[in-house]
Scaffold this active site. Structure first.
Site, PDB file in Angstrom:
ATOM      1  N   HIS A  43      -4.266 -10.210  -2.796  1.00  0.00           N
ATOM      2  CA  HIS A  43      -3.433  -9.190  -3.449  1.00  0.00           C
ATOM      3  C   HIS A  43      -2.403  -9.758  -4.430  1.00  0.00           C
ATOM      4  O   HIS A  43      -1.801  -9.003  -5.193  1.00  0.00           O
ATOM      5  CB  HIS A  43      -2.705  -8.336  -2.407  1.00  0.00           C
ATOM      6  CG  HIS A  43      -1.490  -9.026  -1.848  1.00  0.00           C
ATOM      7  ND1 HIS A  43      -1.564  -9.886  -0.783  1.00  0.00           N
ATOM      8  CD2 HIS A  43      -0.198  -9.018  -2.233  1.00  0.00           C
ATOM      9  CE1 HIS A  43      -0.372 -10.356  -0.529  1.00  0.00           C
ATOM     10  NE2 HIS A  43       0.489  -9.855  -1.388  1.00  0.00           N
TER      11      HIS A  43
HETATM   12  C1  UD1 Z   1       4.339  -6.680  -3.051  1.00  0.00           C
HETATM   13  C2  UD1 Z   1       5.290  -7.882  -3.118  1.00  0.00           C
HETATM   14  C3  UD1 Z   1       4.654  -9.101  -2.474  1.00  0.00           C
HETATM   15  C4  UD1 Z   1       4.115  -8.789  -1.088  1.00  0.00           C
HETATM   16  C5  UD1 Z   1       3.185  -7.581  -1.191  1.00  0.00           C
HETATM   17  C6  UD1 Z   1       2.620  -7.185   0.162  1.00  0.00           C
HETATM   18  C7  UD1 Z   1       6.817  -7.881  -5.060  1.00  0.00           C
HETATM   19  C8  UD1 Z   1       7.086  -8.494  -6.377  1.00  0.00           C
HETATM   20  N1  UD1 Z   1       5.632  -8.212  -4.482  1.00  0.00           N
HETATM   21  O1  UD1 Z   1       3.217  -6.944  -3.873  1.00  0.00           O
HETATM   22  O2  UD1 Z   1       5.636 -10.103  -2.347  1.00  0.00           O
HETATM   23  O3  UD1 Z   1       3.396  -9.899  -0.584  1.00  0.00           O
HETATM   24  O4  UD1 Z   1       3.910  -6.476  -1.724  1.00  0.00           O
HETATM   25  O5  UD1 Z   1       1.577  -6.254   0.008  1.00  0.00           O
HETATM   26  O6  UD1 Z   1       7.621  -7.141  -4.575  1.00  0.00           O
HETATM   27  N2  UD1 Z   1       0.167   0.404  -4.706  1.00  0.00           N
HETATM   28  C9  UD1 Z   1      -0.499   1.536  -4.268  1.00  0.00           C
HETATM   29  N3  UD1 Z   1      -0.202   1.994  -3.023  1.00  0.00           N
HETATM   30  C10 UD1 Z   1       0.708   1.402  -2.228  1.00  0.00           C
HETATM   31  C11 UD1 Z   1       1.371   0.242  -2.689  1.00  0.00           C
HETATM   32  C12 UD1 Z   1       1.083  -0.242  -3.933  1.00  0.00           C
HETATM   33  O7  UD1 Z   1      -1.316   2.107  -4.960  1.00  0.00           O
HETATM   34  O8  UD1 Z   1       0.965   1.886  -1.115  1.00  0.00           O
HETATM   35  C13 UD1 Z   1      -0.100  -0.107  -6.055  1.00  0.00           C
HETATM   36  C14 UD1 Z   1       1.159  -0.026  -6.923  1.00  0.00           C
HETATM   37  O9  UD1 Z   1       1.254   1.185  -7.538  1.00  0.00           O
HETATM   38  C15 UD1 Z   1       0.939  -1.166  -7.894  1.00  0.00           C
HETATM   39  C16 UD1 Z   1       0.157  -2.173  -7.082  1.00  0.00           C
HETATM   40  O10 UD1 Z   1      -0.390  -1.485  -5.968  1.00  0.00           O
HETATM   41  O11 UD1 Z   1       0.165  -0.759  -8.982  1.00  0.00           O
HETATM   42  C17 UD1 Z   1       0.996  -3.330  -6.656  1.00  0.00           C
HETATM   43  O12 UD1 Z   1       2.118  -2.901  -5.888  1.00  0.00           O
HETATM   44  P1  UD1 Z   1       3.513  -3.687  -5.996  1.00  0.00           P
HETATM   45  O13 UD1 Z   1       4.491  -3.028  -5.114  1.00  0.00           O
HETATM   46  O14 UD1 Z   1       3.872  -3.887  -7.417  1.00  0.00           O
HETATM   47  O15 UD1 Z   1       3.231  -5.149  -5.484  1.00  0.00           O
HETATM   48  P2  UD1 Z   1       2.297  -5.757  -4.383  1.00  0.00           P
HETATM   49  O16 UD1 Z   1       1.128  -6.389  -5.037  1.00  0.00           O
HETATM   50  O17 UD1 Z   1       2.003  -4.804  -3.274  1.00  0.00           O
END
Ligand code: UD1
Length: 370
Positions: free
Chosen positions: A215
């Protein structure tokens, strides 16, 4: 700005906990339970909303009996600056109203940094759980978040001696901050919940399998790296089962065509709950991951781990021979997979404390005036 204390019970120590991403719900569960056992402590939870899908958020509150958040912010799916800025603004408002004695933050996400920044500008002391970790890779948003959060924190709850050493090298002994070696709260969580592990529905576990998760932005947002990882997983699926619970970021970045290029033997699932992941950890042959937490969880269940990154914060696992950092090159990953299957490590306990990190943290709040 100075804020006035207006507690219901002035003798109680009030802690506002800021969480928002999946690993933080897991880390907060044992700590919140330890806090709730102490009569002198009162916790208020802010959920930033960074993770919002049912299976990325609510399932952890349900399975781990984490107290409902008193404040839900619903801030997500934004670029880093906008996400962190909006969280900071919203948390500031809540802190002015709640007037806590402490703000507690976990790990290295944007929610962590937003909580630490908002609190420190209001002169509320910050306690950082999982302090002192370093990848020494400033391209990772997580590395930026953890360095800044540590610097703003009064209490640095360090999971390992390596974390204490990192901070010491950065001069923390000379800062108005206290380093406390606690052990790892994720170890506490694994001990608390391992007997409740639940077999995930609809997954075929008949043959030996690799548990795989990807991820991190450094992997998902770089097509060459993502291709290398997919190549490796496809090749390994010819000799082993592969269970691949897929993070929404990874699904989005893979897109339809790359998702279709995954071999039929790979079982892709939606993100799974904690109890289902515990079951897969207990029953898999090996873990392949770019997650920080899963590297340790592999060790908690005596499983070797191939880390799909160029560095790791959990260097004690590598030093002990339980984890190999393999980057995204398919050949390298496959080579190390065979190393582990031919030479399974002999695991020894104790790298992450005694399973009482949460109790040490709760006690620290109580003992501060003694
Ligand atoms: C975040 C953390 C990372 C942690 C990870 C655990 C930061 C910079 N990164 O990364 O340290 O290891 O979480 O999972 O804070 N999304 C969904 N549904 C959800 C959650 C996210 O669709 O429930 C999508 C978001 O809209 C986004 C992408 O997934 O487009 C990434 O989510 P984001 O919160 O930016 O970072 P993570 O990759 O989850």
């Amino acid at each position: 700005m100075y804020i006035e204390k207006c507690h219901v019970d002035l003798n109680m120590i009030k802690i506002v906990t800021v969480i928002g991403a999946r690993p933080q719900f897991i880390k907060a569960a044992p700590v919140s339970r330890a806090i709730s056992r102490e009569a002198g402590l009162h916790e208020v939870i802010i959920h930033t909303g960074q993770h919002f899908d049912e299976n990325m958020s609510q399932v952890f509150f349900d399975q781990m009996q984490l107290s409902r958040a008193s404040h839900m912010l619903d801030i997500h799916s934004l670029p880093h600056g906008a996400m962190t800025g909006r969280m900071m603004e919203a948390i500031e408002g809540i802190l002015m109203q709640e007037a806590p004695d402490w703000v507690m933050v976990y790990g290295d996400t944007n929610s962590t940094l937003a909580g630490a920044l908002a609190a420190s500008k209001l002169h509320i002391p910050v306690a950082h759980v999982e302090a002192g970790l370093r990848s020494f890779n400033m391209h990772m948003p997580e590395e930026i978040n953890r360095i800044l959060t540590d610097r703003l924190s009064h209490w640095l709850f360090c999971p390992t001696p390596v974390a204490v050493d990192n901070l010491t090298r950065e001069g923390y002994e000379h800062f108005p901050a206290k380093m406390i070696l606690t052990g790892d709260v994720m170890y506490d969580a694994s001990l608390m919940f391992r007997d409740k592990a639940t077999r995930p529905a609809g997954v075929d576990l008949d043959k030996p399998f690799i548990l795989c998760t990807i991820h991190r932005a450094e992997n998902t947002d770089d097509p060459a790296r993502l291709d290398g990882l997919i190549d490796a997983v496809n090749t390994l699926s010819e000799e082993r089962g592969v269970i691949f619970p897929m993070h929404p970021r990874t699904r989005k970045m893979l897109g339809k065509s790359r998702l279709n290029s995954l071999s039929k033997g790979i079982q892709v699932t939606e993100p799974l709950g904690y109890l289902e992941i515990l079951y897969l950890l207990q029953h898999c042959e090996l873990v392949m991951t770019d997650s920080g937490g899963m590297q340790k969880e592999a060790y908690f269940f005596n499983k070797a781990c191939i880390t799909l990154r160029d560095e790791t914060e959990w260097t004690e696992l590598v030093d002990a021979g339980y984890n190999r950092v393999c980057g995204s090159d398919a050949k390298n990953i496959i080579h190390h997979f065979h190393h582990f299957t031919e030479n399974p490590p002999a695991f020894a306990e104790g790298l992450y404390g005694k399973g009482n990190a949460s109790a040490i943290i709760a006690k620290a709040f109580l003992d501060q005036n003694t």
